[in-house]
Write an enzyme that holds these catalytic residues in place. Structure first.
Site, short mmCIF file in Angstrom:
data_model
loop_
_atom_site.label_atom_id
_atom_site.label_comp_id
_atom_site.label_asym_id
_atom_site.label_seq_id
_atom_site.Cartn_x
_atom_site.Cartn_y
_atom_site.Cartn_z
CG ASN A 226 4.06 -8.59 -4.41
OD1 ASN A 226 3.84 -7.88 -5.40
ND2 ASN A 226 3.58 -8.31 -3.22
CG HIS B 69 -6.07 -4.78 -0.16
ND1 HIS B 69 -6.56 -3.61 0.39
CD2 HIS B 69 -4.75 -4.59 -0.31
CE1 HIS B 69 -5.56 -2.76 0.55
NE2 HIS B 69 -4.44 -3.34 0.12
CG HIS C 108 -5.93 -5.55 3.78
ND1 HIS C 108 -5.27 -6.73 3.54
CD2 HIS C 108 -5.03 -4.56 3.56
CE1 HIS C 108 -4.02 -6.47 3.21
NE2 HIS C 108 -3.85 -5.15 3.20
NE ARG D 64 -2.76 4.20 -1.63
CZ ARG D 64 -2.83 2.88 -1.67
NH1 ARG D 64 -3.94 2.27 -2.00
NH2 ARG D 64 -1.76 2.16 -1.41
CG ASN E 115 1.51 2.50 4.10
OD1 ASN E 115 0.99 3.58 4.39
ND2 ASN E 115 2.81 2.35 3.96
CD GLU F 16 -2.08 -9.57 0.50
OE1 GLU F 16 -1.25 -9.17 1.34
OE2 GLU F 16 -2.64 -8.81 -0.31
NE ARG G 220 -0.41 -7.79 -4.86
CZ ARG G 220 -0.13 -6.54 -4.53
NH1 ARG G 220 1.12 -6.12 -4.47
NH2 ARG G 220 -1.10 -5.70 -4.26
N GLY H 260 -4.30 -3.45 11.25
CA GLY H 260 -5.39 -4.30 11.76
C GLY H 260 -4.87 -5.40 12.67
P1 ADP Z 1 1.16 -2.28 3.16
O1 ADP Z 1 1.32 -3.75 2.86
O2 ADP Z 1 -0.13 -1.69 2.70
O3 ADP Z 1 2.35 -1.44 2.83
P2 ADP Z 1 1.14 -3.16 5.93
O4 ADP Z 1 0.02 -4.11 5.92
O5 ADP Z 1 2.52 -3.68 6.09
O6 ADP Z 1 1.05 -2.14 4.73
O7 ADP Z 1 0.86 -2.12 7.13
C1 ADP Z 1 1.70 -1.05 7.38
C2 ADP Z 1 1.03 -0.14 8.40
O8 ADP Z 1 0.79 -0.88 9.60
C3 ADP Z 1 1.92 1.02 8.77
O9 ADP Z 1 1.24 2.24 8.65
C4 ADP Z 1 2.24 0.77 10.21
O10 ADP Z 1 2.27 1.96 10.92
C5 ADP Z 1 1.12 -0.07 10.71
N1 ADP Z 1 1.57 -0.84 11.86
C6 ADP Z 1 2.42 -1.87 11.90
N2 ADP Z 1 2.64 -2.24 13.19
C7 ADP Z 1 1.91 -1.42 13.97
C8 ADP Z 1 1.72 -1.26 15.38
N3 ADP Z 1 2.31 -2.06 16.23
N4 ADP Z 1 0.90 -0.30 15.80
C9 ADP Z 1 0.30 0.53 14.94
N5 ADP Z 1 0.43 0.46 13.61
C10 ADP Z 1 1.23 -0.50 13.13
#
Ligand code: ADP
Length: 398
Positions: free
Chosen positions: A7, A180, A208, A241, A211, A384, A90, A333
């Site tokens: 990735n 996604h 999904h 965003r 972030n 993924e 990816r 999630g």
């Molecule tokens: P991306 O791949 O889009 O960068 P992720 O899927 O890794 O993002 O998700 C990151 C987000 O998940 C962050 O905003 C983080 O705050 C949130 N997150 C991770 N663990 C927790 C938790 N225990 N409680 C609340 N939010 C969480």
């Protein structure tokens, strides 16, 4: 069969080495700060690690280091790259050219690079990484590309057309693509298994929430609508965003604040979302903490976020004329019980009831709805990399 999953971003190259016999991860890591200075963090499944600063002027040096980490370092897991059957990459944007994963050729790399206008941050970096990978990895090792957009190519016109003058669709391919896709595909397939129903006869809304976040309506194994659009900016409120806003706000703000297009783009993509509303952070953990401590704007950010997710779940239930299951995945999630509860509290009209004990658990795929819930709700950790490895294997098997 061993598959290397890559990735690549503009300054990083994340990878996993997967043994397809049992789909286990043999090693994983990240070559970071490409074009700046360089650093590798590599970890073998048995816990051995390699962590060092390096020089990564381009993706090529990063790939060379990755090969060294896998084959000759103290944390090596194979003897030679010949043991790898293929590399799966990816790719963010496949536009309407790629509706499935394909084997890489020079023409395919050029096409991915040409799509850079539609994904400025990602596609050119992918093309650079593909070329670098070709130059470092043995020529007989096939490479496969897996697109974030491919799963959504089944969206009908009514879901992907914007109501702009048609000529812009023809001239610039301005339409909704969705992102996604590998994640939505993975969790919708998994939930059909957990429901014990054929994938082709299941209606699922997949959420999904990371972030970046998007929701997808998956009817009978096909994406029929999703919240992200021409770019990953559309749809939900995200970490930084804005998601959906009245487009008139953009021209109004540009005039009022004398902003260039690039500055406006930066505001919408980097300074908005829950960060913009709360002023606290883009990380939901920080915002939850601030809200619990009484920060009203942090509470409002979480409220706006959950409300929008709930509205989309309702919209997609309508679009599919029903829903069998709702799935939560990705960082937020999978981990935030309070966010899931807040969203599900809006869904009483669907007969959704959450089991608060199950909703408090973490770390594995499970149902969080109560036995009397009319629509079943699940948390499924996304994977993924595994989808990319499976697609790569499938293409090789053919
Ligand atoms: P991306 O791949 O889009 O960068 P992720 O899927 O890794 O993002 O998700 C990151 C987000 O998940 C962050 O905003 C983080 O705050 C949130 N997150 C991770 N663990 C927790 C938790 N225990 N409680 C609340 N939010 C969480």
């Amino acid at each position: 069969m061993i598959i290397l999953v890559v990735n690549a971003g503009s300054s990083s190259l994340k990878y996993q080495l997967i043994d397809m016999a049992d789909e286990s991860v043999i090693a994983k890591g990240n070559c970071d700060r490409i074009g700046i200075d360089g650093h590798i963090a590599h970890k073998a499944a048995d816990g051995r690690t390699l962590d060092e600063d390096c020089a990564f002027p381009t993706h090529t040096e990063a790939f060379m280091k990755l090969v060294e980490a896998l084959t000759v370092s103290d944390a090596k897991v194979i003897d030679s790259m010949d043991q790898i059957s293929a590399v799966g990459h990816r790719i963010v944007q496949g536009a309407d050219i790629f509706d499935k994963s394909v084997l890489v050729t020079d023409e395919i790399i050029d096409k991915i690079d040409e799509l850079r206008e539609l994904a400025p941050v990602h596609n050119h970096a992918h093309a650079l990484a593909l070329r670098a990978c070709k130059s470092v990895i043995p020529a007989n090792v096939p490479q496969v590309v897996v697109f974030d957009t491919a799963f959504h190519q089944t969206m009908p016109e009514r879901a992907y057309m914007y109501a702009l003058p048609y000529e812009y669709y023809e001239k610039y391919k301005i339409r909704r693509y969705g992102f996604h896709g590998t994640s939505h595909r993975f969790v919708s397939e998994e939930v059909a298994k957990m429901l014990g129903r054929p994938y082709e006869e299941t209606k699922t809304v997949t959420c999904h929430l990371g972030n970046g976040g998007s929701i997808c309506a998956v009817r009978n194994g096909k994406s029929i609508d999703t919240t992200m659009g021409f770019t990953p900016l559309e749809g939900l409120v995200m970490g930084t965003r804005a998601g959906d806003i009245d487009a008139a706000v953009i021209t109004y703000l540009m005039e009022k604040e004398n902003l260039t297009a690039a500055e406006m783009d930066n505001i919408l993509n980097k300074q908005s979302g829950v960060l913009g509303i709360s002023g606290v952070s883009s990380d939901f953990r920080d915002i939850e903490e601030a809200s619990e401590a009484g920060n009203a704007r942090a509470g409002m950010a979480l409220d706006v976020f959950a409300y929008k997710v709930a509205k989309r779940i309702g919209a997609y239930t309508a679009a599919m004329n029903g829903v069998d299951a709702i799935v939560f995945t990705a960082g937020l999630g999978e981990n935030s019980a309070s966010t899931r509860k807040e969203i599900c509290d809006y869904l009483g009209y669907l007969g959704v009831h959450i089991d608060s004990y199950n909703n408090s658990l973490r770390g594995k795929a499970m149902e969080i709805s109560a036995p009397d819930s009319r629509v079943r709700v699940f948390v499924i950790p996304t994977n993924e990399e595994l989808v990319i490895a499976r697609d790569t294997k499938e293409l090789l098997d053919k």
